[in-house]
Design a protein around this motif. Structure first.
Motif, PDB file in Angstrom:
ATOM      1  N   TRP A 183       0.889  -1.491   0.279  1.00 19.18           N
ATOM      2  CA  TRP A 183       0.177   0.073  -0.195  1.00 19.18           C
ATOM      3  C   TRP A 183       0.839   1.263  -0.138  1.00 19.18           C
ATOM      4  O   TRP A 183       0.728   2.542  -0.865  1.00 19.18           O
ATOM      5  CB  TRP A 183      -0.961   0.090   1.045  1.00 19.18           C
ATOM      6  CG  TRP A 183      -2.007  -0.777   0.923  1.00 19.18           C
ATOM      7  CD1 TRP A 183      -2.175  -2.205   1.336  1.00 19.18           C
ATOM      8  CD2 TRP A 183      -2.717  -0.993   0.192  1.00 19.18           C
ATOM      9  NE1 TRP A 183      -2.804  -2.949   1.091  1.00 19.18           N
ATOM     10  CE2 TRP A 183      -3.812  -2.521  -0.127  1.00 19.18           C
ATOM     11  CE3 TRP A 183      -3.593   0.097  -0.779  1.00 19.18           C
ATOM     12  CZ2 TRP A 183      -5.032  -2.861  -0.920  1.00 19.18           C
ATOM     13  CZ3 TRP A 183      -4.433  -0.287  -1.597  1.00 19.18           C
ATOM     14  CH2 TRP A 183      -5.106  -1.569  -1.606  1.00 19.18           C
ATOM     15  N   LEU A 184       2.508   1.044   0.430  1.00 20.09           N
ATOM     16  CA  LEU A 184       2.889   1.969   0.758  1.00 20.09           C
ATOM     17  C   LEU A 184       3.282   2.990  -0.686  1.00 20.09           C
ATOM     18  O   LEU A 184       3.902   3.530  -1.332  1.00 20.09           O
ATOM     19  CB  LEU A 184       4.088   2.139   1.374  1.00 20.09           C
ATOM     20  CG  LEU A 184       4.089   2.042   2.803  1.00 20.09           C
ATOM     21  CD1 LEU A 184       5.057   1.855   3.650  1.00 20.09           C
ATOM     22  CD2 LEU A 184       3.109   3.575   3.152  1.00 20.09           C
ATOM     23  N   GLU A 185       3.687   1.497  -1.474  1.00 22.35           N
ATOM     24  CA  GLU A 185       4.312   2.189  -2.634  1.00 22.35           C
ATOM     25  C   GLU A 185       2.553   2.448  -4.019  1.00 22.35           C
ATOM     26  O   GLU A 185       3.070   3.042  -4.503  1.00 22.35           O
ATOM     27  CB  GLU A 185       4.483   0.903  -3.958  1.00 22.35           C
ATOM     28  CG  GLU A 185       5.816  -0.173  -2.831  1.00 22.35           C
ATOM     29  CD  GLU A 185       6.456  -1.088  -3.354  1.00 22.35           C
ATOM     30  OE1 GLU A 185       5.579  -2.204  -3.493  1.00 22.35           O
ATOM     31  OE2 GLU A 185       7.317  -1.725  -2.394  1.00 22.35           O
ATOM     32  N   ARG A 186       1.485   2.439  -3.555  1.00 23.12           N
ATOM     33  CA  ARG A 186      -0.004   2.785  -3.771  1.00 23.12           C
ATOM     34  C   ARG A 186      -0.245   4.403  -3.543  1.00 23.12           C
ATOM     35  O   ARG A 186      -1.285   4.604  -3.710  1.00 23.12           O
ATOM     36  CB  ARG A 186      -0.959   1.810  -3.691  1.00 23.12           C
ATOM     37  CG  ARG A 186      -1.002   0.870  -5.096  1.00 23.12           C
ATOM     38  CD  ARG A 186      -1.388  -0.560  -4.874  1.00 23.12           C
ATOM     39  NE  ARG A 186      -0.890  -1.636  -5.438  1.00 23.12           N
ATOM     40  CZ  ARG A 186      -0.311  -2.006  -5.197  1.00 23.12           C
ATOM     41  NH1 ARG A 186       1.047  -1.969  -4.849  1.00 23.12           N
ATOM     42  NH2 ARG A 186      -0.325  -3.154  -6.667  1.00 23.12           N
ATOM     43  N   LEU A 205       8.385   2.398   7.202  1.00 23.66           N
ATOM     44  CA  LEU A 205       7.660   3.940   6.950  1.00 23.66           C
ATOM     45  C   LEU A 205       9.009   4.095   6.244  1.00 23.66           C
ATOM     46  O   LEU A 205       8.850   5.205   5.605  1.00 23.66           O
ATOM     47  CB  LEU A 205       6.491   4.170   7.205  1.00 23.66           C
ATOM     48  CG  LEU A 205       4.858   3.376   7.515  1.00 23.66           C
ATOM     49  CD1 LEU A 205       5.413   1.980   7.881  1.00 23.66           C
ATOM     50  CD2 LEU A 205       4.362   4.659   8.039  1.00 23.66           C
ATOM     51  N   ASP A 206       9.415   4.635   7.969  1.00 19.88           N
ATOM     52  CA  ASP A 206      10.539   5.725   6.793  1.00 19.88           C
ATOM     53  C   ASP A 206      11.730   5.449   6.363  1.00 19.88           C
ATOM     54  O   ASP A 206      12.116   6.599   5.820  1.00 19.88           O
ATOM     55  CB  ASP A 206      11.381   5.342   8.301  1.00 19.88           C
ATOM     56  CG  ASP A 206      10.774   6.638   9.928  1.00 19.88           C
ATOM     57  OD1 ASP A 206       9.725   6.562   9.744  1.00 19.88           O
ATOM     58  OD2 ASP A 206      11.366   5.768  10.964  1.00 19.88           O
ATOM     59  N   ALA A 207      11.400   3.781   5.688  1.00 22.32           N
ATOM     60  CA  ALA A 207      12.829   4.306   4.246  1.00 22.32           C
ATOM     61  C   ALA A 207      11.801   4.468   3.121  1.00 22.32           C
ATOM     62  O   ALA A 207      11.855   3.963   2.192  1.00 22.32           O
ATOM     63  CB  ALA A 207      12.452   2.482   4.544  1.00 22.32           C
ATOM     64  N   HIS A 208      10.577   5.095   3.186  1.00 20.74           N
ATOM     65  CA  HIS A 208      10.092   4.926   1.890  1.00 20.74           C
ATOM     66  C   HIS A 208       9.349   6.644   2.049  1.00 20.74           C
ATOM     67  O   HIS A 208       9.711   7.427   2.962  1.00 20.74           O
ATOM     68  CB  HIS A 208       8.019   4.507   2.358  1.00 20.74           C
ATOM     69  CG  HIS A 208       8.083   3.726   1.754  1.00 20.74           C
ATOM     70  ND1 HIS A 208       8.684   2.471   2.606  1.00 20.74           N
ATOM     71  CD2 HIS A 208       7.684   2.921   0.525  1.00 20.74           C
ATOM     72  CE1 HIS A 208       8.458   1.214   1.493  1.00 20.74           C
ATOM     73  NE2 HIS A 208       7.805   1.862   0.417  1.00 20.74           N
ATOM     74  N   GLU A 209       9.312   7.178   1.017  1.00 18.03           N
ATOM     75  CA  GLU A 209       9.715   8.538   0.376  1.00 18.03           C
ATOM     76  C   GLU A 209       8.506   8.938   1.369  1.00 18.03           C
ATOM     77  O   GLU A 209       7.366   8.358   1.367  1.00 18.03           O
ATOM     78  CB  GLU A 209       9.832   8.930  -0.909  1.00 18.03           C
ATOM     79  CG  GLU A 209       9.770  10.813  -0.847  1.00 18.03           C
ATOM     80  CD  GLU A 209       9.968  11.143  -2.457  1.00 18.03           C
ATOM     81  OE1 GLU A 209      10.011  12.113  -2.887  1.00 18.03           O
ATOM     82  OE2 GLU A 209      10.141   9.551  -3.707  1.00 18.03           O
TER      83      GLU A 209
END
Length: 562
Positions: free
Chosen positions: A212-215, A273-277
């Protein structure tokens, strides 16, 4: 009061926190609006809300002035518990739409300056999840069974449950399967609990987060965040079950809630989560008390926010409210986290009705037609005051759909239309949560009050909701909708969420609460006599009307001191 509006495309920076000179993370003072998808807006006319319906109504949220939208679960589900029984964590329930519909909703929300928070349900799956079907097909002790909490029964032939734990929804927390084994379900029997000591379970949810983070999802509200880890050995706990349950008088803590191991899970998730922009967030639905234990969920390497249910449950008494506020702010300051305030959600009696009961007698669960009924006028007056007061507190806040309209609990639902499993499992003794989930009204003169294109509505709407619709309140001075719009605009203008609370010693006392934050004085009067503000103070916002310049009973007001 005069309405203060903002454009739905307003992207002006937030006031800084007064310490760093920067705007800081958005979530520290965000106001997030909860959408209960099946009851928000129905685009196809089947009586159930859906993603296209939500997308079409997003401008209402932008105009209201909130910062983000949180969607209750929209995953594929048999809907035994309104979507909190998830059959597939990587898709969309067809009744709500498709992944393409979700992408369109997310794109439109971001276009309007709204972030999107998904609901995540990690404590249990649906009994129709592929994993549980595999578990039932597998043998006792198999890897498939090890994803869930299966145990042998007690008694000569294993005919008794493994322990005495009870379901939050009533009845035993164990169900026996064909081969004689028992599985744990802290909620409905259609919601088997996962075993979070299993590395495969942890890996699965890490992958779901990334999906979902990638979406483009901006965060996750985590359902039953305090329940994932159970005490080793599943020790006895022969008590009626409750979500908000602290230690007993002897110091024992429930073995299924708030175990130390949950914090390791959330530290792992925070790293993902912290690894995602971008600034993605985790929000804990943790029914944990006292505030010092709740604050452990929002330590710097764990979650970002945690709902303050002590505050939601506090009686309408000045002393109780101040006690919870002081304890909350002190506990959160210890870990450097903002507090998160809430008055209503999809699990509790709406505060426009809850506060219509005598202080200390507010109902903890649903209300039926044969139960004592709230004083509707009193409840709405207090609810407006409570909301105005809450929105001035430092930290973040949540708004449950329809509370900006002053919607009351629907207490007249007949038994045959109720769908909450808590109602069924207790034989109606627990009225359930359907009364706060009735589809909201948009246009008073339309079929289903504009909820959908026709008259269909999965729960019946009361006739008095025509006058509470969005259309009926828009632009009407003194309406609850315009009160919320003004409050949210002024909150942003004055940076109240980034402020620091200082009690006003001259006004606070007895049944009066008053504090200063930034350049604003906030007064909540629960006493029988009007409370006069200091000389020269100018009213910015009042939940009702001033009485010769003073704040009357059951009223909250903001005054400018600048």
């Amino acid at each position: 009061m005069e309405r203060v509006s903002r454009s739905s495309t307003d992207t002006s920076p937030r006031p800084d926190d007064g310490a760093t000179g920067s705007t800081g993370p958005w979530w520290r003072d965000a106001v997030i609006y909860q959408v209960y998808p099946r009851s928000f807006a129905d685009a196809d006319g089947d009586g159930l809300g859906d993603l296209p319906g939500i997308t079409a109504r997003l401008p209402h949220l932008a105009d209201l002035g909130v910062d983000a939208v949180w969607l209750s679960p929209v995953y594929p589900s048999p809907q035994k518990d309104a979507g909190y029984d998830v059959a597939d964590y990587r898709g969309i329930e067809p009744v709500f739409g498709t992944l393409e519909d979700f992408a369109a909703l997310s794109a439109r929300a971001h276009e309007l300056g709204l972030r999107v928070v998904m609901d995540l349900v990690p404590n249990h799956t649906s009994a129709e999840h592929a994993w549980f079907r595999e578990a039932l097909a597998g043998a006792p002790g198999s890897p498939e069974r090890a994803r869930y909490v299966f145990r042998a029964g007690r008694g000569a032939d294993g005919e008794l449950p493994p322990n005495s734990w009870r379901s939050v929804f009533g009845g035993p927390a164990w169900t026996r399967v064909a081969d004689g084994s028992w599985y744990l379900h802290l909620f409905d029997s259609s919601q088997p609990d996962l075993d979070w000591s299993n590395p495969q379970v942890r890996e699965e949810f890490t992958d779901v987060l990334r999906f979902w983070l990638e979406r483009g999802v901006d965060g996750f509200r985590v359902d039953v965040a305090h329940g994932l880890i159970k005490a080793e050995g599943l020790p006895e706990w022969d008590h009626e079950q409750a979500l908000l349950e602290g230690a007993t008088a002897s110091g024992e803590r429930p073995p299924m809630w708030d175990q130390e191991g949950v914090h390791e899970v959330y530290r792992q998730w925070r790293a993902v989560l912290d690894a995602h922009e971008g600034e993605r967030i985790l929000v804990a639905e943790a029914w944990v008390t006292p505030p010092s234990r709740l604050a452990r969920y929002v330590r710097g390497d764990e979650m970002h926010q945690a709902f303050n249910f002590d505050y939601l449950r506090a009686p309408w008494r000045a002393g109780e409210l101040r006690r919870v506020i002081d304890a909350t702010l002190a506990a959160h300051a210890e870990v450097g986290a903002p507090a998160t305030w809430v008055l209503s959600n999809h699990d509790v009696v709406r505060h426009a009705s809850r506060l219509g009961y005598p202080a200390g007698q507010e109902p903890a669960s649903g209300v039926g037609p044969d139960d004592p009924q709230p004083d509707a006028e009193l409840g709405l007056r207090r609810a407006r005051a409570a909301s105005v007061f809450m929105l001035a507190l430092p930290g973040g806040a949540y708004v449950y759909q329809g509370e900006e309209l002053g919607l009351p609990e629907v207490t007249t639902l007949p038994a045959q239309v109720r769908q909450d499993p808590a109602f069924a499992r207790t034989g109606g003794e627990d009225r359930g949560r359907d009364g706060c989930r009735v589809p909201i009204p948009w246009e008073g003169g339309e079929p289903s009050y504009g909820f959908g294109p026709g008259a269909a509505s999965w729960l019946p709407q009361p006739p008095e909701w025509a006058r509470l619709s969005v259309a009926a309140q828009t632009g009407v001075a003194g309406s609850t909708l315009e009160l919320y719009r003004s409050a949210l605009a002024l909150r942003r203008e004055h940076g109240l969420g980034r402020g620091a609370l200082a009690w006003d010693a001259e006004l606070t006392g007895g049944d009066v609460l008053a504090f200063r934050t930034r350049d604003v004085l906030v007064v909540l009067n629960l006493s029988a006599r009007p409370v006069a503000p200091p000389a020269g103070a100018r009213a910015l916002l009042v939940s009702g009307e001033l009485a010769d310049g003073a704040v009357p009973t059951d009223t909250a007001a903001w005054f400018s001191l600048g």
